[in-house]
Motif scaffolding. Structure first.
Motif, short mmCIF file in Angstrom:
data_model
loop_
_atom_site.label_atom_id
_atom_site.label_comp_id
_atom_site.label_asym_id
_atom_site.label_seq_id
_atom_site.Cartn_x
_atom_site.Cartn_y
_atom_site.Cartn_z
N ASP A 62 0.82 -1.22 0.00
CA ASP A 62 0.00 0.00 0.00
C ASP A 62 0.85 1.27 0.00
N TYR A 63 2.02 1.23 0.62
CA TYR A 63 2.79 2.44 0.85
C TYR A 63 3.76 2.79 -0.27
N TYR A 64 3.79 1.95 -1.31
CA TYR A 64 4.80 2.14 -2.34
C TYR A 64 4.20 2.22 -3.74
N ALA A 65 4.90 2.92 -4.60
CA ALA A 65 4.59 2.89 -6.02
C ALA A 65 5.27 1.68 -6.65
N ILE A 66 4.60 1.10 -7.62
CA ILE A 66 5.18 0.00 -8.38
C ILE A 66 5.18 0.39 -9.85
N ALA A 67 6.33 0.31 -10.44
CA ALA A 67 6.48 0.66 -11.85
C ALA A 67 6.78 -0.57 -12.68
N TRP A 68 6.33 -0.53 -13.91
CA TRP A 68 6.69 -1.54 -14.90
C TRP A 68 7.66 -0.91 -15.90
N PHE A 69 8.77 -1.55 -16.06
CA PHE A 69 9.76 -1.15 -17.05
C PHE A 69 9.89 -2.28 -18.07
N ARG A 70 10.42 -1.95 -19.22
CA ARG A 70 10.73 -3.00 -20.19
C ARG A 70 12.06 -2.67 -20.87
N ARG A 87 10.44 3.05 -18.76
CA ARG A 87 9.28 2.86 -17.90
C ARG A 87 8.03 2.91 -18.77
N VAL A 88 7.19 1.89 -18.68
CA VAL A 88 5.96 1.88 -19.47
C VAL A 88 4.74 2.24 -18.65
N SER A 89 4.79 1.99 -17.36
CA SER A 89 3.64 2.29 -16.53
C SER A 89 4.07 2.34 -15.07
N CYS A 90 3.23 3.02 -14.29
CA CYS A 90 3.48 3.07 -12.85
C CYS A 90 2.15 3.31 -12.16
N ILE A 91 2.02 2.73 -10.98
CA ILE A 91 0.83 2.99 -10.17
C ILE A 91 1.31 3.45 -8.81
N SER A 92 0.79 4.57 -8.37
CA SER A 92 1.26 5.15 -7.12
C SER A 92 0.70 4.37 -5.93
N GLY A 121 -3.17 5.30 -5.85
CA GLY A 121 -3.36 4.34 -6.92
C GLY A 121 -3.47 5.00 -8.28
N ARG A 122 -2.81 6.14 -8.43
CA ARG A 122 -2.86 6.85 -9.71
C ARG A 122 -1.96 6.14 -10.71
N ALA A 123 -2.44 6.03 -11.94
CA ALA A 123 -1.71 5.28 -12.98
C ALA A 123 -1.08 6.23 -13.98
N TYR A 124 0.10 5.84 -14.44
CA TYR A 124 0.83 6.60 -15.44
C TYR A 124 1.25 5.64 -16.56
N TYR A 125 1.29 6.17 -17.78
CA TYR A 125 1.66 5.35 -18.92
C TYR A 125 2.54 6.15 -19.88
N VAL A 126 3.47 5.45 -20.50
CA VAL A 126 4.22 6.06 -21.59
C VAL A 126 3.29 6.17 -22.79
N ASP A 127 3.51 7.16 -23.62
CA ASP A 127 2.59 7.42 -24.73
C ASP A 127 2.37 6.21 -25.63
N SER A 128 3.39 5.43 -25.84
CA SER A 128 3.32 4.32 -26.80
C SER A 128 2.38 3.20 -26.35
N VAL A 129 1.99 3.19 -25.07
CA VAL A 129 1.10 2.12 -24.60
C VAL A 129 -0.23 2.63 -24.10
N VAL A 183 -2.65 -0.76 -15.80
CA VAL A 183 -2.01 -1.24 -14.58
C VAL A 183 -3.02 -1.21 -13.44
N SER A 184 -2.94 -2.20 -12.58
CA SER A 184 -3.82 -2.25 -11.42
C SER A 184 -3.08 -2.92 -10.27
N ARG A 185 -3.63 -2.77 -9.07
CA ARG A 185 -2.98 -3.38 -7.92
C ARG A 185 -4.03 -3.99 -7.00
N ASN A 186 -3.67 -5.06 -6.36
CA ASN A 186 -4.50 -5.70 -5.35
C ASN A 186 -3.65 -5.75 -4.09
N ASN A 187 -3.88 -4.81 -3.20
CA ASN A 187 -3.04 -4.72 -2.01
C ASN A 187 -3.24 -5.90 -1.06
N VAL A 188 -4.43 -6.49 -1.11
CA VAL A 188 -4.68 -7.66 -0.26
C VAL A 188 -3.82 -8.84 -0.72
#
Length: 121
Positions: A30-38, A47-52, A56-64, A70-75
């Motif tokens: 819950d306390y961390y952002a997780i990013a996806w890189f390729r 970096r292609v995506s990140c979720i805070s 839980g705010r999501a960010y994406y690189v333009d190409s995707v 991106v989604s997260r399940n903290n449980v």
């Protein structure tokens, strides 16, 4: 012990879909952002995506944008990257990484080992 383990990569045809997962352990997701890189062969890691963490705010690189979600399940302590309308240029090793916020590569403090995604034309 902090660990990030990616799974779900594989071979898919162009236009297909794939969902990769990042299972986190050793910390409270819950306390961390997780990013996806390729990283594609011969190219820099991007970096292609990140979720805070908090919002839980999501960010994406333009190409995707519009294709990856991106989604997260903290449980379950897991972050997912749903990839739709895949293109051959999406072929890469996909890594998840932990950070305190959605920022650049150098701000990530833990990384998974990656999962390979191959998109055939």
């Amino acid at each position: 012990q902090v660990q990030l383990v990616e799974s779900g990569g594989g071979l898919v045809q162009s236009g297909g879909s794939l969902r990769v997962s990042c299972a986190a352990s050793g910390f409270t997701l819950d306390y961390y952002a997780i990013a996806w890189f390729r990283q594609a062969p011969g190219k820099e890691r991007e970096r292609v995506s990140c979720i805070s963490g908090t919002m839980g705010r999501a960010y994406y690189v333009d190409s995707v944008k519009g294709r990856f979600f991106v989604s997260r399940n903290n449980v379950k302590s897991t972050v997912y990257l749903q990839m739709n309308s895949l293109k051959p240029e999406d072929t890469a090793v996909y890594y998840c990484a932990r950070g305190h916020e959605c920022a650049g590569l150098s701000t990530m403090d833990y990384w998974g080992k990656g999962t390979l995604v191959i998109v055939s034309s």
